[in-house]
Structures are given as structure tokens and as C-alpha cells.
Design a protein around this motif. Structure first.
Motif, PDB file in Angstrom:
ATOM      1  N   ALA A 129      -7.022  -2.025  10.797  1.00 39.00           N
ATOM      2  CA  ALA A 129      -7.421  -0.857  10.006  1.00 39.00           C
ATOM      3  C   ALA A 129      -8.058  -1.252   8.686  1.00 39.00           C
ATOM      4  CB  ALA A 129      -6.202   0.037   9.755  1.00 39.00           C
ATOM      5  N   ALA A 130      -7.596  -2.359   8.113  1.00 36.86           N
ATOM      6  CA  ALA A 130      -8.074  -2.784   6.792  1.00 36.86           C
ATOM      7  C   ALA A 130      -9.180  -3.823   6.860  1.00 36.86           C
ATOM      8  CB  ALA A 130      -6.904  -3.333   5.983  1.00 36.86           C
TER       9      ALA A 130
ATOM     10  N   GLY B 137      -5.335   1.612   5.289  1.00 34.03           N
ATOM     11  CA  GLY B 137      -4.917   0.460   6.073  1.00 34.03           C
ATOM     12  C   GLY B 137      -4.283  -0.619   5.219  1.00 34.03           C
ATOM     13  N   LEU B 138      -4.823  -0.867   4.010  1.00 37.01           N
ATOM     14  CA  LEU B 138      -4.244  -1.869   3.110  1.00 37.01           C
ATOM     15  C   LEU B 138      -2.819  -1.497   2.710  1.00 37.01           C
ATOM     16  CD1 LEU B 138      -7.302  -2.629   0.793  1.00 37.01           C
ATOM     17  CD2 LEU B 138      -6.232  -4.220   2.409  1.00 37.01           C
ATOM     18  N   VAL B 139      -2.588  -0.214   2.447  1.00 41.12           N
ATOM     19  CA  VAL B 139      -1.240   0.233   2.072  1.00 41.12           C
ATOM     20  C   VAL B 139      -0.248  -0.064   3.197  1.00 41.12           C
ATOM     21  CG1 VAL B 139       0.165   2.253   1.507  1.00 41.12           C
ATOM     22  CG2 VAL B 139      -2.124   2.011   0.515  1.00 41.12           C
ATOM     23  N   GLU B 140      -0.629   0.253   4.430  1.00 43.27           N
ATOM     24  CA  GLU B 140       0.263  -0.016   5.564  1.00 43.27           C
ATOM     25  C   GLU B 140       0.420  -1.517   5.777  1.00 43.27           C
ATOM     26  OE1 GLU B 140       1.923   2.447   6.753  1.00 43.27           O
ATOM     27  OE2 GLU B 140       0.695   3.910   5.667  1.00 43.27           O
TER      28      GLU B 140
ATOM     29  N   ALA C 212       2.269 -13.985   2.506  1.00 45.35           N
ATOM     30  CA  ALA C 212       0.908 -14.333   2.102  1.00 45.35           C
ATOM     31  C   ALA C 212      -0.078 -13.236   2.493  1.00 45.35           C
ATOM     32  CB  ALA C 212       0.503 -15.662   2.733  1.00 45.35           C
ATOM     33  N   THR C 213       0.101 -12.682   3.681  1.00 48.95           N
ATOM     34  CA  THR C 213      -0.750 -11.582   4.122  1.00 48.95           C
ATOM     35  C   THR C 213      -0.575 -10.372   3.222  1.00 48.95           C
ATOM     36  OG1 THR C 213      -0.650 -12.331   6.419  1.00 48.95           O
ATOM     37  CG2 THR C 213      -1.282 -10.039   6.044  1.00 48.95           C
ATOM     38  N   ALA C 214       0.684 -10.078   2.858  1.00 47.25           N
ATOM     39  CA  ALA C 214       0.959  -8.941   1.994  1.00 47.25           C
ATOM     40  C   ALA C 214       0.324  -9.128   0.616  1.00 47.25           C
ATOM     41  CB  ALA C 214       2.468  -8.736   1.864  1.00 47.25           C
ATOM     42  N   VAL C 215       0.413 -10.341   0.061  1.00 49.23           N
ATOM     43  CA  VAL C 215      -0.157 -10.621  -1.264  1.00 49.23           C
ATOM     44  C   VAL C 215      -1.670 -10.438  -1.238  1.00 49.23           C
ATOM     45  CG1 VAL C 215      -0.587 -12.434  -2.961  1.00 49.23           C
ATOM     46  CG2 VAL C 215       1.715 -12.129  -2.006  1.00 49.23           C
ATOM     47  N   GLU C 216      -2.298 -10.975  -0.222  1.00 44.42           N
ATOM     48  CA  GLU C 216      -3.759 -10.849  -0.110  1.00 44.42           C
ATOM     49  C   GLU C 216      -4.177  -9.389   0.010  1.00 44.42           C
ATOM     50  OE1 GLU C 216      -7.444 -12.292   2.798  1.00 44.42           O
ATOM     51  OE2 GLU C 216      -5.394 -12.958   3.198  1.00 44.42           O
TER      52      GLU C 216
ATOM     53  N   LEU D  48      -6.175  -4.234  -2.653  1.00 40.40           N
ATOM     54  CA  LEU D  48      -5.808  -2.876  -3.017  1.00 40.40           C
ATOM     55  C   LEU D  48      -5.820  -2.688  -4.527  1.00 40.40           C
ATOM     56  CD1 LEU D  48      -4.719  -0.117  -1.940  1.00 40.40           C
ATOM     57  CD2 LEU D  48      -2.417  -1.081  -2.175  1.00 40.40           C
ATOM     58  N   SER D  49      -5.324  -3.675  -5.246  1.00 39.11           N
ATOM     59  CA  SER D  49      -5.177  -3.563  -6.697  1.00 39.11           C
ATOM     60  C   SER D  49      -6.519  -3.411  -7.394  1.00 39.11           C
ATOM     61  CB  SER D  49      -4.434  -4.790  -7.236  1.00 39.11           C
ATOM     62  OG  SER D  49      -4.265  -4.693  -8.627  1.00 39.11           O
ATOM     63  N   VAL D  50      -7.540  -4.103  -6.902  1.00 36.44           N
ATOM     64  CA  VAL D  50      -8.871  -3.997  -7.515  1.00 36.44           C
ATOM     65  C   VAL D  50      -9.317  -2.533  -7.544  1.00 36.44           C
ATOM     66  CG1 VAL D  50     -11.320  -4.559  -7.206  1.00 36.44           C
ATOM     67  CG2 VAL D  50      -9.569  -6.330  -6.899  1.00 36.44           C
TER      68      VAL D  50
END
Length: 922
Positions: free
Chosen positions: A711-712, A724-727, A739-743, A748-750
Motif C-alpha cells: 500500500a505504501a 499505507g505508511l500509518v499501517e 527497521a522497516t517501521a523506522v523507515e 511519514l514524518s516528512v
């Protein structure tokens, strides 16, 4: 006392089963229930006879009738007006918005273009109120010839009938019925069995009939009652004695036409001219017929031979023996005779009271191109558009184009007609007209516009890949010819590119943005749509943070002054998607609501499913799942009415939020196959997001992770990729892939930092909290709850409380965890997010507190619609107001409330709120 149905069976030999079915409709109406039936069959098979049987069997019922008439003239809502005419003395008793909409549609009141669905609701209310004193029986014959607006409105109404004691029976020809009737209960009428056919044949023939001839007629008629009644009339005395010459090579219908033609040819010339004039006038207006007859130079005596031959009856209206007689009377005449009939009708029609019908007859009387008549038709198109009749407007413009002397003006009117057809959802007609226009001398501008319209048809009908290349090519061709139109086409191309997404076989959003950049840079003045296109172009060229100010300016513009129909249809979906991508839930809701209102008002059915779909996603994020469910049902009905194949994105999203895998999984799987085959990448991403959301709710994090990655994976699919990034963050943390979550969070943060809204920053804080421990995690969870608590996205707040409660429990702070988990469980249960409610219940149990599962007993067996109606009533809305919101009649609201009162063990509205709260339903 009126005869019952059983006593009428002898009148219709061989139709016992059909009569029993119709009798059941009458029984339902007398019991206070509604019913609908579509009767299908070939010409002459007896559909009209069954309607007459039903009218005779329905003693004590009020009967409304309308019959479609084969005519090239389509006036919006004319059939509906005829059906509702006997009830219009109750028009002023309808709620004012409904009365105004219906009055405008019928040309009884002046006003802005009426909301197509408000018209439908007005008809529903009018029928409901008309059935209060006695059952209402609505008979629609030859429905294949109803005008499109009437057919679509009736299809809307019949799907919302419930307890109104209204029966609607629609008779239509096999293979010629509109898709509006798809899915309704139907009865296919077949030919009579031989014993019944023989009985009817003998009853229709006065003298002796040779057995060989009788057998031949039975074989040729195939049980068709009209053929059995008419074939003996068409045979010569020799044929009756020795039998007709074998074989009869043509179809049964063509032979029946030939038989009626023989009877017409035996009439005196004035009678044939009278029949032709009557056939050319679809209203059946006897007074108009006599005025036209005087204009044409023949008198009332001309009707005698035609009436004696059983071909026509002149009473209050003109009634032909059968629609085939009308068709034969009109098309067997030569072109000059038809023009003479139309000229007489035009001269007999009042130019002030009925300018549109007069213009139409003048058009058919014209022997050469005539700009005066073409201009009258164009004015009629404008009036049709003002009444919400896009299909009628297209018909007027199409005819105006035929009569336009100047080739450039003719092409312009053809393209205008095709554009109206596109908005009306008549895609095949639009393509046919564009093909005709393409054979004429077109300017470069007109050829480019033709490409643009073809692209719009392709996009509106399938959302597939081919639309993008057509629209982008058209925009490039238009750029040196008409910059404004070029930018409009670039806007269409951008929307198509966003839909194509990952599956774009050619250019994608970046290429469209790059191509639009030059046209935007050299434009002297940027309109609302241009501002939006510029913002999206910057988004793809320079990144999210750079584009945010421009995008905000654009969506503010679309939330301001009144929009044109073109702006609504072309740009409002894109504006709403941009608002969601900016995490601006208030602008998203406002723009979506405005888009829906504008599309409904203009009657642009091609755009309506998309507008409703966006509304569903606004509703589900806001926690209004019941309202979303109602909209999903409306999308299904509208998609059928508009002949639109838009995949039910909304149904997928709703099922995922509800957490019902048995409903969501098949929808997602079907959508993935269909969308991939069609090249609709945004839908593929949406399906992956829905799968990730579903699995996160079900605590199946490995599956959620795989879906969320997909999705992302394509940031160009704006809106969906953010979700998709949130999920992905949540699934990756729970699946142990930090590591996947951090990336994912960094991406998302940007965007959330550049957006800066409470929704964006709240979701970012919630996602970030999952990546930290101790005090920092707690501060982030609290920030998320505080920020999301200031928004309308209730589902995000539910999940923030759930995640914080789960974290507190893992930290061993059970008492504090219970408060958060209890709040999350209660809110998720109220909203209907059943998977997340169950997840919260399990977490609560782990803290030592038990919460009830959501069960049928907990909801007191209230259906979703009953619960929604109960809540609206508890808020003080009246039955008509509830009906207007849910597109059902006030009587249906009343019926649902009686059931609600019984289930809640109350007797008045004043106790509703208390009862709902006591049942954990408020």
C-alpha cells in the motif's frame, strides 16, 4: 365489489401463473407493503394485457399509469410527470426543498437546476403520501421508451419503497430494457402453451378455420397472443383455405409489422395521414391532434376508418392498438409525408407554452439546414439543462447540429452534445456522435477536443489506463490552440494518472506534471482548477513540503465561491484527495460534501459514484460507519442507474474498518483481480491498505505488514500511500521489524511535519510512540490523543487510545491501562469497528477487567439502519428530515421507528436517548 383475481383468469388463457404472481402484489399492497415487478417479453407477448389484468384485480387501489412512446424526442422527466400528474395536488404538502425540485423538474416552477436525488426523494414522498388512504398501483408500460431521467428516478424510488402500500409494475421488451431495472424482481412472459394458444385463436376467428391453416398459424405464432389475434386478419381468403405459402422467412415481429402495414394500406388516404400525425406526436394529446389535422387539411371524419379497423382509439388521449401500429404508421410513410405531419404539429403547438416540443417538430419538418431552428433547439437544450435533463439537452444539441448550416458551428454543437452525453452517463451515444463528428471537417481545436471527450468517456466508464494517454495527447494538442481547455485536459490527465498509479503503462503523474508545467508557467491568469493543477505538479516535481502552501491555496479556492458544473465534475474529486493528502480533515469533508451536492444538482450521474465514494471515506475516518453503509448502498444503485462500472472502493474500505473478514476478504480479492486487469493502480493500493487495516485490527501483524508494504510502495498514489505508511509502522513494530517501521515513519514524518494539522501531527505522534520506550513513548501517546481529540477523525483517536492502553498494560500499569482500553473499547463498539473493539476487549481482559463482546443481544437486534434512524430521531430530527437524509420515505422512517420502539420497550421519542444509552448504543 370488484372481481377478485381468480375470476379474471378466463380472460387471460394460459396465464394462470403470471396472474397469481400479480395477485400477490395486490395482496402485499393491501397489507400495507410495497412491491415491484419488471415484466419482460417480446412485442405482442401480452405484457400490456397483464397490466390490464392487474388494474382490474386491484379493486380499492388508486391506479397511476404511464406508457413510454417510441420517439426521437426525449424530454427530461416527461414520463415521470405523466405518472405523477394525478398526485400533484399534494405537491405543496411536500417539504419545501422536495416540492421545489420536483416542480422545477416538471416545469411547474422556476428555479435552479434541481438535485436529481432530491427529485427522487420527492417522488418517493409523493407516492408514499398518496398511498395513505388506499394502496397505489403504478403501471409503467413500454418502459424501454421512457426518457432516461424518468427511468433513473423510478429506479431510485423503487429501491427505497418499503411500507408505503405502493406497487410499481414495469413492462419492458426483452433486450431493450434500461440497466436501471437491473436487479429488480422480474417476470419473463413466454409464449402461450398450445392448448391456450388454440383457445385464443379460435376465440379471435368468427368463422370456420381449416385445421391445416390453424396448425400453421399456431406454429408461426409461437404462442404470441398478438400474432394469434392478428395473423388470421392478415391472411387472404386463399391462404385461409389452402394455408399460407411456406416458408415465412422473416421474424415474427417483422411479419406482424407487415400485417399492420397491410391494414394501413387499406385505409383511405386521410385516415393514413391522421395515423401518421398521431404517431409523430408522442403526448397523445387529442386536442393537439385535431389542431394539426386542421392545419394539414383533413377533418375529424378521417379517424373513423382507422377506429373501425381497430388500429386507434381517440378518447381522452390517443391510444394505438399496439406500439407496432404507431411504429408502422410513422416509418412506412415517406420522408416528405413525415415532414408534413411534423410541420402541422409544429404550427399547432403553442410557442409560448411548449417551445421545446414545437422546436422539435420544426426540426423534423425542416427540409434543409436551418440556423433559426437549430438555435431554437439549442435554447431548448439550455432549458433542459436547467431542469437537470442532461440526456434531453444532448438530444436537442444533437438535432441542432444536424440542422446547422455552418460546418464549424455544426461540429461545435456535436461536441457540445457529446459532452452532455458524457456527463449524463450515455457513453456509447457519446462515442457514436464523436465518430460522426470525426468524419466532418474539424478544426485542429475541435479534433483536440474530440480526443479530450474520448478520454473523458474512457475514464468515466472504466478508470483504466487508456484514458490517460488520450487525455494527455489532447492536452498537448490543445496547448497552442486553447490554453484554458488545455489546462482542463491536463487536469483530467492528472486525475487519470493518479488512478492508473503503479499500473500506468505509459506516462504517470510525474510526466503529466512535467507536461503541464509549461502551460501553467505561460498562463496569464490561473483559475481555481489551474491553481490545483499547479500545486499537484509541484508536489511531484519538487516534493511535498514545497507543494503544501500552493495546495492549501487551491483547496481554499475550491471551498469558496460557487462552482460551475465543469469545475465540479473535473476538479472536485482531485481537490478532495489533495485535502486528505494534506491531512486536513475539515477541508476534506467540506470539499467532498460540496462535490456531492454539485454533482447531484447538475444531474451529472457519471461523476456521482466517485463523489459518493469519497464521502464514504470521509465518513469511515470520522467513525460514521452507518452513514457510510447507506452511501455504499446508494453507490450500488447509482452505478446501475448511471451504467457505471466503478469498483466499490467504498465497500472495501467500510468492511475493513468494520473488521469483518468474511465480508472484506472476498471484496478485496475480487477488486485486486479486476483492478489489476484494468490497470487501475490506485485501487490496487487501496485494496492493499484495506487488507493491512483489517489485519492490524485482527492482530495478524505479519499479514498486515505484507499488505501495508504494498500500500505504501508508490508515493505517487497520494492519499492512499499515506494511509499505507500509518499501517506499515504499526504492523512492522508488532511483527518485530523495527527497521522497516523506522523507515516508514521517516517517510511519514516528512509529510506530517510539513502539513502541521492536528490529524497529521497526532498520527505522527502515535506512530512515533510505537518506536520508543519509557517517558518519551508516553509523552508521544498523550500528544497523539490530545491532538486527535481536536479532530473529527474519531477512528484515529480510538486507535491511539488502544495503542496507549496496550503499552500501559505491557508496562504493568493495569489500572491506567483499563481507563484507556475501556474508552477505546466503548468507542470502537459504538462506531462499529468490531475488530478493534475485540482487540481492546482482549487487552482489557488481560488487565483483569471483563467487557462484553458486541453481540446481537447487546444491540437488541437493531439493524444498522434502525440504529441510524433511532439516533437521528433522538437528536430531534422529524420523520421527513430523517427520510431526506437517508433517501427513504417518511412512512418508512415511521415503520422503522415502530420496530425500534418495540425492541427498546419504549413508546415515544422522548425516551429514545435514554434507551439507546442504556443499551450502549448512543
Amino acid at each position: 365489489m370488484s372481481p377478485g383475481p381468480r375470476s379474471r383468469w378466463p380472460d387471460l388463457p394460459g396465464r394462470r401463473s403470471e396472474c397469481e404472481t400479480l395477485a400477490g402484489l395486490v395482496k402485499a399492497a393491501r397489507a400495507g407493503n410495497s412491491a415491484v415487478l419488471v415484466i419482460q417479453g417480446e412485442p405482442g407477448i401480452g405484457k400490456t394485457a397483464l397490466l390490464e389484468y392487474l388494474a382490474g384485480a386491484a379493486g380499492g387501489s388508486r391506479i397511476l399509469r404511464v406508457a413510454g412512446v417510441e420517439s426521437q424526442l426525449e424530454l427530461a422527466f416527461s414520463g415521470l410527470h405523466q405518472l405523477c400528474e394525478p398526485l400533484l395536488d399534494g405537491l405543496d404538502r411536500l417539504p419545501a426543498p422536495q416540492a421545489d425540485a420536483l416542480g422545477t423538474a416538471f416545469g411547474l416552477r422556476a428555479g435552479p437546476p434541481p438535485d436529481r436525488f432530491l427529485i427522487g426523494l420527492a417522488v418517493l414522498t409523493l407516492l408514499s403520501e398518496g398511498a395513505r388512504q388506499q394502496p397505489l398501483l403504478c403501471l409503467v408500460d413500454d418502459a424501454q421508451w421512457l426518457d432516461q431521467a424518468s427511468a433513473q428516478t423510478l429506479a431510485f424510488v423503487v429501491r427505497r419503497l418499503a411500507t408505503e402500500a405502493v406497487v410499481l409494475v414495469i413492462a419492458t421488451r426483452d433486450g431493450e430494457g434500461r440497466r436501471s431495472w437491473t436487479g429488480l424482481p422480474s417476470l419473463t412472459v413466454e409464449g402461450l402453451a398450445e392448448p391456450a394458444a388454440d383457445t385464443l385463436l379460435k376465440a379471435s376467428f368468427d368463422g370456420p378455420l381449416d385445421d391445416r391453416v390453424r396448425q400453421r398459424i399456431l406454429a408461426e405464432a409461437h404462442g404470441n397472443p398478438l400474432a394469434l389475434l392478428e395473423l388470421p386478419r392478415w391472411l387472404t381468403s386463399t391462404e385461409l383455405t389452402f394455408g399460407p405459402e411456406p416458408p415465412w422467412p422473416r421474424t415474427l415481429v417483422s411479419r406482424m409489422r407487415d400485417g399492420f402495414l397491410r391494414r394501413l394500406e387499406q385505409l383511405p388516404a386521410p385516415s393514413r395521414r391522421l395515423l401518421l400525425t398521431a404517431a409523430a406526436e408522442p403526448l397523445g394529446d387529442v386536442a393537439l391532434l385535431w389542431r394539426a389535422a386542421r392545419q394539414a387539411g383533413f377533418d375529424v371524419n378521417a379517424a373513423g376508418p382507422a377506429e373501425q379497423a381497430g388500429l386507434i382509439e381517440l378518447g381522452e388521449t390517443v391510444h394505438f392498438r399496439h406500439p407496432l401500429v404507431r411504429s408502422v404508421a410513422y416509418w412506412s410513410a415517406d420522408l416528405a409525408e413525415r415532414r408534413t405531419a411534423h410541420r402541422a404539429l409544429a404550427e399547432a403547438t403553442d410557442r409560448e407554452l411548449d417551445p421545446d416540443r414545437r422546436a422539435w417538430h420544426r426540426a423534423h419538418a425542416a427540409t434543409d439546414p436551418d440556423e433559426t431552428v437549430a438555435a431554437e433547439l439549442e435554447a431548448s437544450a439550455d432549458r433542459a439543462m436547467a431542469q437537470g435533463g442532461l440526456a434531453a439537452a444532448a438530444a436537442f444539441l444533437d438535432r441542432a447540429a444536424i440542422l446547422t448550416p455552418d460546418p464549424a458551428d455544426r461540429a461545435q454543437r456535436q461536441l457540445d452534445a457529446a459532452g452532455a452525453m458524457v456527463h449524463a452517463g450515455a457513453f456509447d451515444d457519446a462515442l457514436n456522435l464523436l465518430a460522426v463528428a470525426g468524419h466532418g471537417p474539424l478544426t485542429a481545436l475541435q479534433r483536440a477536443r474530440t480526443d479530450m471527450l474520448r478520454g473523458q468517456v474512457e475514464f468515466a466508464s472504466s478508470r483504466g489506463n487508456e484514458a490517460l494517454s488520450l487525455l494527455l495527447t489532447a492536452a498537448r494538442r490543445l496547448e497552442p490552440l486553447d490554453r484554458a481547455l488545455a489546462l482542463d485536459s491536463y487536469g483530467d490527465a492528472m486525475t487519470a494518472a493518479l488512478f492508473a498509479g503503479r499500473l500506468a503503462s505509459g506516462p504517470g503523474p510525474l510526466e503529466v506534471a512535467s507536461a503541464a508545467h509549461g502551460a501553467l508557467a505561460s498562463a496569464d491568469h490561473l483559475r481555481r482548477g489551474d491553481l490545483l493543477l499547479k500545486g499537484v505538479a509541484v508536489l511531484f516535481a519538487d516534493g511535498y513540503a514545497t507543494a503544501v502552501p500552493l495546495l492549501r491555496k487551491a483547496i481554499r479556492a475550491f471551498g469558496g465561491d460557487e462552482l460551475t458544473m465543469e469545475e465540479s465534475v473535473r476538479f472536485m474529486w482531485l481537490a478532495a484527495v489533495v485535502a486528505s493528502d494534506l491531512w486536513d480533515e475539515r477541508a476534506w469533508a467540506v470539499l467532498t460534501s460540496r462535490h456531492l451536492a454539485n454533482v447531484r444538482t447538475t444531474g451529472a450521474l457519471s461523476a456521482l459514484p466517485l463523489a459518493l465514494t469519497t464521502c464514504v471515506f470521509v465518513d469511515v475516518f470520522a467513525g460514521e460507519l452507518t452513514a457510510a453503509a447507506d452511501a455504499v448502498e446508494e453507490i450500488r444503485a447509482v452505478s446501475e442507474a448511471a451504467e457505471n462500472t466503478l469498483t466499490l472502493y467504498a465497500a472495501i474500505g467500510l468492511a475493513a474498518f468494520r473488521g469483518h473478514e468474511d465480508q472484506a476478504a472476498p471484496l478485496i480479492a475480487d477488486a485486486m483481480r479486476e483492478l489489476a486487469a484494468r490497470g487501475e493502480g490506485i485501487g490496487v493500493s487501496l485494496a492493499h491498505w484495506a487488507r493491512a487495516l483489517l489485519c492490524n485490527g485482527l492482530s495478524r501483524y505479519s499479514e498486515a505488514l505484507a499488505a501495508a508494504r504494498e500500500a505504501a510502495a508508490f508515493p505517487a498514489e497520494i492519499g492512499v500511500s499515506n494511509w499505507g505508511l500509518v499501517e506499515l509502522v504499526e504492523a512492522a513494530v508488532r511483527a518485530g521489524e523495527r527497521a522497516t517501521a523506522v523507515e516508514a515513519f521517516e517517510q511519514l514524518s516528512v509529510m506530517t511535519q510539513a502539513s502541521g494539522t492536528d490529524w497529521a501531527l497526532g498520527v505522527a505522534a502515535r506512530s512515533n510512540a510505537q518506536l520508543h520506550q519509557g517517558e518519551q513513548a508516553e509523552d508521544l501517546y498523550r500528544e497523539a490523543i490530545e491532538r486527535l481529540g481536536r479532530t473529527n477523525v474519531r477512528t484515529e483517536l480510538v486507535r491511539a487510545r488502544l495503542l496507549y492502553g496496550e503499552w500501559l498494560r505491557r508496562e504493568g500499569r493495569r489500572v491506567e491501562a483499563r481507563e484507556l482500553l475501556r474508552a477505546s473499547h466503548e468507542a470502537a463498539t459504538e462506531i462499529g469497528m468490531d475488530a478493534f473493539a475485540e482487540r481492546a476487549r482482549r487487552e482489557l481482559a488481560a488487565t483483569g477487567e471483563l467487557a462484553r463482546k458486541r453481540t446481537v443481544d447487546t444491540s437488541l437486534d437493531l439493524t444498522a439502519q434502525e440504529l441510524h434512524i433511532a439516533r437521528l430521531a433522538a437528536r430531534g430530527l422529524s420523520n421527513p428530515e430523517i427520510g431526506a437524509e437517508l433517501f427513504i420515505s417518511p412512512r418508512t422512517v415511521e415503520w422503522h421507528l415502530r420496530k425500534v420502539f418495540t425492541k427498546l420497550a419504549i413508546s415515544t421519542r422522548t425516551h429514545l436517548t435514554e434507551a439507546l444509552q442504556a443499551a450502549d448504543l448512543w
